[in-house]
Design a protein around this motif. Structure first.
Motif, mmCIF file in Angstrom:
data_model
loop_
_atom_site.group_PDB
_atom_site.id
_atom_site.type_symbol
_atom_site.label_atom_id
_atom_site.label_comp_id
_atom_site.label_asym_id
_atom_site.label_seq_id
_atom_site.Cartn_x
_atom_site.Cartn_y
_atom_site.Cartn_z
ATOM 1 N N SER A 155 41.761 42.477 22.640
ATOM 2 C CA SER A 155 40.706 43.125 21.846
ATOM 3 C C SER A 155 41.222 43.784 20.569
ATOM 4 N N THR A 156 42.510 44.050 20.481
ATOM 5 C CA THR A 156 43.041 44.626 19.247
ATOM 6 C C THR A 156 43.884 43.640 18.442
ATOM 7 N N CYS A 157 44.464 42.631 19.109
ATOM 8 C CA CYS A 157 45.385 41.730 18.423
ATOM 9 C C CYS A 157 44.805 40.359 18.080
ATOM 10 N N VAL A 158 43.832 39.871 18.855
ATOM 11 C CA VAL A 158 43.266 38.542 18.600
ATOM 12 C C VAL A 158 41.791 38.621 18.215
ATOM 13 N N LYS A 159 41.086 39.634 18.681
ATOM 14 C CA LYS A 159 39.660 39.787 18.367
ATOM 15 C C LYS A 159 39.370 39.697 16.866
ATOM 16 N N PRO A 160 40.202 40.301 16.004
ATOM 17 C CA PRO A 160 39.932 40.186 14.559
ATOM 18 C C PRO A 160 39.966 38.735 14.050
ATOM 19 N N ILE A 161 40.697 37.862 14.743
ATOM 20 C CA ILE A 161 40.758 36.451 14.372
ATOM 21 C C ILE A 161 39.569 35.704 14.985
ATOM 22 N N ALA A 162 39.297 35.982 16.257
ATOM 23 C CA ALA A 162 38.245 35.264 16.988
ATOM 24 C C ALA A 162 36.845 35.672 16.542
ATOM 25 N N LYS A 163 36.704 36.944 16.162
ATOM 26 C CA LYS A 163 35.409 37.476 15.738
ATOM 27 C C LYS A 163 34.337 37.359 16.831
ATOM 28 N N THR A 164 34.748 37.557 18.094
ATOM 29 C CA THR A 164 33.835 37.616 19.229
ATOM 30 C C THR A 164 34.103 38.910 19.978
ATOM 31 N N ASN A 165 33.151 39.360 20.783
ATOM 32 C CA ASN A 165 33.316 40.630 21.505
ATOM 33 C C ASN A 165 34.372 40.552 22.596
ATOM 34 N N SER A 166 34.558 39.365 23.179
ATOM 35 C CA SER A 166 35.588 39.153 24.192
ATOM 36 C C SER A 166 36.139 37.743 24.002
ATOM 37 N N CYS A 167 37.221 37.437 24.684
ATOM 38 C CA CYS A 167 37.831 36.109 24.552
ATOM 39 C C CYS A 167 36.894 35.078 25.170
ATOM 40 N N GLN A 168 36.469 34.121 24.364
ATOM 41 C CA GLN A 168 35.544 33.094 24.824
ATOM 42 C C GLN A 168 36.261 31.801 25.235
ATOM 43 N N ALA A 169 37.583 31.810 25.199
ATOM 44 C CA ALA A 169 38.357 30.654 25.671
ATOM 45 C C ALA A 169 38.577 30.793 27.174
ATOM 46 N N ALA A 170 38.421 29.700 27.887
ATOM 47 C CA ALA A 170 38.797 29.666 29.301
ATOM 48 C C ALA A 170 40.270 29.275 29.369
ATOM 49 N N HIS A 171 40.965 29.759 30.363
ATOM 50 C CA HIS A 171 42.399 29.484 30.467
ATOM 51 C C HIS A 171 42.730 28.956 31.856
ATOM 52 N N TYR A 172 43.628 27.984 31.875
ATOM 53 C CA TYR A 172 44.139 27.426 33.126
ATOM 54 C C TYR A 172 45.621 27.222 32.893
ATOM 55 N N GLY A 173 46.446 28.029 33.551
ATOM 56 C CA GLY A 173 47.851 27.944 33.221
ATOM 57 C C GLY A 173 48.781 28.563 34.233
ATOM 58 N N TYR A 174 50.032 28.648 33.831
ATOM 59 C CA TYR A 174 51.115 29.161 34.658
ATOM 60 C C TYR A 174 51.786 30.305 33.921
ATOM 61 N N GLN A 175 51.891 31.458 34.569
ATOM 62 C CA GLN A 175 52.517 32.628 33.953
ATOM 63 C C GLN A 175 54.018 32.607 34.237
ATOM 64 N N VAL A 176 54.797 32.479 33.183
ATOM 65 C CA VAL A 176 56.250 32.360 33.286
ATOM 66 C C VAL A 176 56.919 33.721 33.451
ATOM 67 N N SER A 177 56.405 34.734 32.727
ATOM 68 C CA SER A 177 57.052 36.048 32.786
ATOM 69 C C SER A 177 56.047 37.160 32.532
ATOM 70 N N GLY A 178 56.478 38.374 32.883
ATOM 71 C CA GLY A 178 55.706 39.565 32.579
ATOM 72 C C GLY A 178 54.544 39.828 33.515
ATOM 73 N N THR A 179 53.821 40.909 33.177
ATOM 74 C CA THR A 179 52.646 41.340 33.935
ATOM 75 C C THR A 179 51.506 41.535 32.952
ATOM 76 N N MET A 180 50.319 41.026 33.326
ATOM 77 C CA MET A 180 49.156 41.102 32.453
ATOM 78 C C MET A 180 47.932 41.465 33.289
ATOM 79 N N THR A 181 47.103 42.350 32.752
ATOM 80 C CA THR A 181 45.826 42.653 33.390
ATOM 81 C C THR A 181 44.724 42.003 32.568
ATOM 82 N N THR A 182 43.777 41.374 33.264
ATOM 83 C CA THR A 182 42.620 40.737 32.636
ATOM 84 C C THR A 182 41.365 41.425 33.150
ATOM 85 N N ARG A 183 40.504 41.841 32.232
ATOM 86 C CA ARG A 183 39.219 42.445 32.594
ATOM 87 C C ARG A 183 38.107 41.510 32.138
#
Length: 124
Positions: free
Chosen positions: A49-77
């Motif tokens: 919401s702070t790093c990609v929203k200005p590019i996407a110009k949508t209220n939330s991420c409208q891309a669906a994702h299907y993938g494999y997380q290689v590293s780190g920890t991420m929270t999705t709301r």
């Protein structure tokens, strides 16, 4: 004797065909079998919401994702308020309509096989 249909394709993220940079992150794209495959790297402090929203110009991420997380920890709301935290080794299917952020001090790297054609693409 069996024959194979189609042609063998080999790409590497060491030489991506496109790199899209944004605040605290980047997506490296390779195209295989007509599909854009992305390696997303999100640095500590990254939040959609702070790093990609200005590019996407949508209220939330409208891309669906299907993938494999290689590293780190991420929270999705999700837009409905439900939250899930993913970690290295997890396989993800995230529907459109969400925010996400890096948790902790380790970068999050995700290999994404879906909806990367326009993700974080700057409009011309």
């Amino acid at each position: 004797m069996p024959t194979s249909a189609g042609k063998f394709e080999l790409k590497t993220f060491n030489s991506p065909e496109e790199v899209r940079k944004f605040d605290k992150g980047k997506v490296e794209i390779v195209n295989v079998a007509g599909a854009a495959i992305g390696r997303a790297t999100f640095e500590p402090g990254w939040k959609w919401s702070t790093c990609v929203k200005p590019i996407a110009k949508t209220n939330s991420c409208q891309a669906a994702h299907y993938g494999y997380q290689v590293s780190g920890t991420m929270t999705t709301r999700m837009d409905d308020g439900t939250e899930t935290t993913s970690k290295a080794g997890d396989v993800l299917k995230i529907p459109s309509g969400h925010d996400a952020w890096v948790v902790g001090k380790e970068p999050v790297v995700v290999i994404d096989f879906q909806d990367m054609v326009d993700y974080a693409k700057q409009s011309k």
